[in-house]
Write an enzyme that holds these catalytic residues in place. Structure first.
Site, PDB file in Angstrom:
ATOM      1  N   ARG A  87       1.262   1.165 -10.342  1.00 24.53           N
ATOM      2  CA  ARG A  87       1.405  -0.227  -9.952  1.00 24.53           C
ATOM      3  C   ARG A  87       0.009  -0.828  -9.831  1.00 24.53           C
ATOM      4  O   ARG A  87      -0.711  -0.590  -8.871  1.00 24.53           O
ATOM      5  CB  ARG A  87       2.138  -0.301  -8.608  1.00 24.53           C
ATOM      6  CG  ARG A  87       2.628  -1.694  -8.250  1.00 24.53           C
ATOM      7  CD  ARG A  87       3.112  -1.718  -6.819  1.00 24.53           C
ATOM      8  NE  ARG A  87       1.984  -1.728  -5.889  1.00 24.53           N
ATOM      9  CZ  ARG A  87       1.986  -1.151  -4.696  1.00 24.53           C
ATOM     10  NH1 ARG A  87       3.018  -0.461  -4.287  1.00 24.53           N
ATOM     11  NH2 ARG A  87       0.917  -1.225  -3.905  1.00 24.53           N
TER      12      ARG A  87
ATOM     13  N   HIS B 235       2.573  -4.481  -4.113  1.00 26.27           N
ATOM     14  CA  HIS B 235       4.016  -4.195  -4.134  1.00 26.27           C
ATOM     15  C   HIS B 235       4.794  -5.492  -4.347  1.00 26.27           C
ATOM     16  O   HIS B 235       5.681  -5.570  -5.196  1.00 26.27           O
ATOM     17  CB  HIS B 235       4.426  -3.525  -2.830  1.00 26.27           C
ATOM     18  CG  HIS B 235       5.909  -3.318  -2.700  1.00 26.27           C
ATOM     19  ND1 HIS B 235       6.588  -2.388  -3.459  1.00 26.27           N
ATOM     20  CD2 HIS B 235       6.833  -3.918  -1.908  1.00 26.27           C
ATOM     21  CE1 HIS B 235       7.869  -2.423  -3.141  1.00 26.27           C
ATOM     22  NE2 HIS B 235       8.042  -3.346  -2.209  1.00 26.27           N
TER      23      HIS B 235
ATOM     24  N   TYR C 183      -4.780   0.049   1.724  1.00 25.26           N
ATOM     25  CA  TYR C 183      -4.310   1.438   1.769  1.00 25.26           C
ATOM     26  C   TYR C 183      -4.652   2.275   0.528  1.00 25.26           C
ATOM     27  O   TYR C 183      -4.320   3.450   0.474  1.00 25.26           O
ATOM     28  CB  TYR C 183      -2.797   1.488   2.014  1.00 25.26           C
ATOM     29  CG  TYR C 183      -1.960   0.691   1.031  1.00 25.26           C
ATOM     30  CD1 TYR C 183      -1.640   1.192  -0.226  1.00 25.26           C
ATOM     31  CD2 TYR C 183      -1.475  -0.571   1.368  1.00 25.26           C
ATOM     32  CE1 TYR C 183      -0.866   0.473  -1.112  1.00 25.26           C
ATOM     33  CE2 TYR C 183      -0.706  -1.307   0.492  1.00 25.26           C
ATOM     34  CZ  TYR C 183      -0.394  -0.773  -0.749  1.00 25.26           C
ATOM     35  OH  TYR C 183       0.369  -1.505  -1.636  1.00 25.26           O
TER      36      TYR C 183
END
Length: 387
Positions: free
Chosen positions: A279, A283, A292
């Site tokens: 990805r 998200h 993160y």
């Protein structure tokens, strides 16, 4: 290239020292073994079990699909940032997994997507502007699922795998030779719905292919915090095969999915395809991936870009010229303009509609909440009039 070994690693005791050779082995095995037909450098390679022979027109078609899908996705992200959409789930980096698998389908096959399968929707003939109504809040999906054999987007994580399994069981009982393709992500693989789907599909030999887009991050949770073994190996415990494919290789995704669907159509039951991809963005537009994961990780995966590797093949093999690429860029600009204008022409969401169809005969608490919300909305009008 072969499928990764099915041996599960034993847990290491806390504080135990690992030898230099063990560390070296781990580093060497960091890159998963998977089905690959097109390398990141744009070179064709062979695989003993999966092969595909495409014409130059078909190769250019796959490239066009990925470019237009990425451009539409980027435009949707921009529209959300401008306040035209409430939310958007980008597919950036996953174009090959979606276009490859989407183009493996027959017209009579049925698809159950999550909320990120914009490329598969493109392959099924769903107008991109129809995908945006739900994210703007004006509808629950702007297309008829039966007209494209493409179900409405499912927000509940993993639920669509149960829908797909039940539909596939019905297909088998009807005696049809079509197949069902169910999409989900690595995060959804931890849901009980997915486990139940695997159980039922195996027991009833349902003609369904489970396509997991492992983009390695379930929001902020990496895959290694969800599973002790590669995801495709989970199929073994349910009694059907699983395979890991290079999710950034559109040719491999097409070949593997096509074989899995044909296997399902011929009565051989379900199969799990794990598309190992990444990805590239957030998200959703409400997420900040810089909190993160390190930037170096994305930089590494940019070298494996699915569109770039196919463009390299087309250029090196003289299968496409500058006129083709320039024309496609103009087509992408036109698509973005059409999407932008269509979204801005959509009405604002009806704020009170969220209270409709909750209960068939009404409900006292819902009525009270509706009245409170209506008063809250009216307060803005009063404040504007007082200015």
């Amino acid at each position: 290239m072969t499928v990764e070994s099915t041996a599960a690693r034993k847990p290491r005791r806390s504080g135990a020292k690992r030898s230099t050779s063990a560390r070296s082995t781990k580093k060497q095995s960091a890159e998963p073994e998977l089905v690959q037909l097109l390398t990141p450098e744009g070179e064709r390679v062979e695989h003993p079990e999966y092969a595909i022979d495409l014409t130059p027109d078909e190769l250019r078609g796959l490239y066009r699909d990925m470019v237009l899908t990425r451009r539409f996705d980027a435009e949707a992200t921009t529209l959300q940032r401008q306040g035209e959409l409430g939310l958007w789930a980008s597919l950036l980096g996953q174009e090959a997994a979606q276009i490859g698998s989407g183009r493996a389908l027959r017209d009579d096959d049925y698809v159950f997507p999550t909320y990120r399968e914009h490329g598969v929707a493109w392959c099924r003939g769903v107008d991109p502007t129809n995908l945006l109504g739900m994210f703007r809040g004006v509808n629950h999906g702007g297309w008829d699922p039966n007209s494209n054999n493409f179900h409405l987007y499912t927000i509940v994580i993993g639920a669509q795998t149960l829908h797909a399994t039940g539909y596939a069981m019905g297909v088998a009982k009807d005696g049809a030779d079509s197949a069902v393709l169910a999409y989900f992500g690595d995060g959804a693989s931890s849901q009980g719905d997915v486990a139940e789907s695997f159980t039922y599909s195996a027991v009833y030999n349902a003609p369904v292919v489970f396509f997991c887009q492992n983009n390695q991050w379930a929001i902020s949770e990496p895959t290694e915090k969800q599973t002790r073994v590669p995801l495709y190996q989970r199929a073994q415990g349910y009694g059907f095969p699983g395979v890991r494919v290079d999710g950034n290789d559109v040719l491999a995704c097409l070949a593997v999915t096509k074989a899995a669907l044909e296997r399902a159509r011929t009565g051989q039951g379900p199969m799990l395809v794990e598309a190992f991809t990444y990805r590239m963005g957030a998200h959703t537009t409400s997420d900040d991936p810089t909190r993160y994961r390190p930037s170096e990780e994305r930089e590494l995966w940019e070298t494996k870009d699915p569109i770039l590797r196919l463009r390299t093949l087309l250029s090196n093999e003289n299968l496409a010229d500058d006129a083709f690429f320039d024309g496609l860029e103009e087509e992408a600009d036109a698509l973005a303009k059409r999407v932008r204008e269509a979204v801005r022409a959509m009405p604002d969401p009806d704020h009170m509609a969220l209270f409709e169809h909750t209960y068939a005969d009404g409900h006292a608490l819902v009525d009270e909440e509706r009245a409170q919300f209506a008063a809250y909305q009216a307060s803005f009008v009063t404040a504007e009039e007082g200015i």
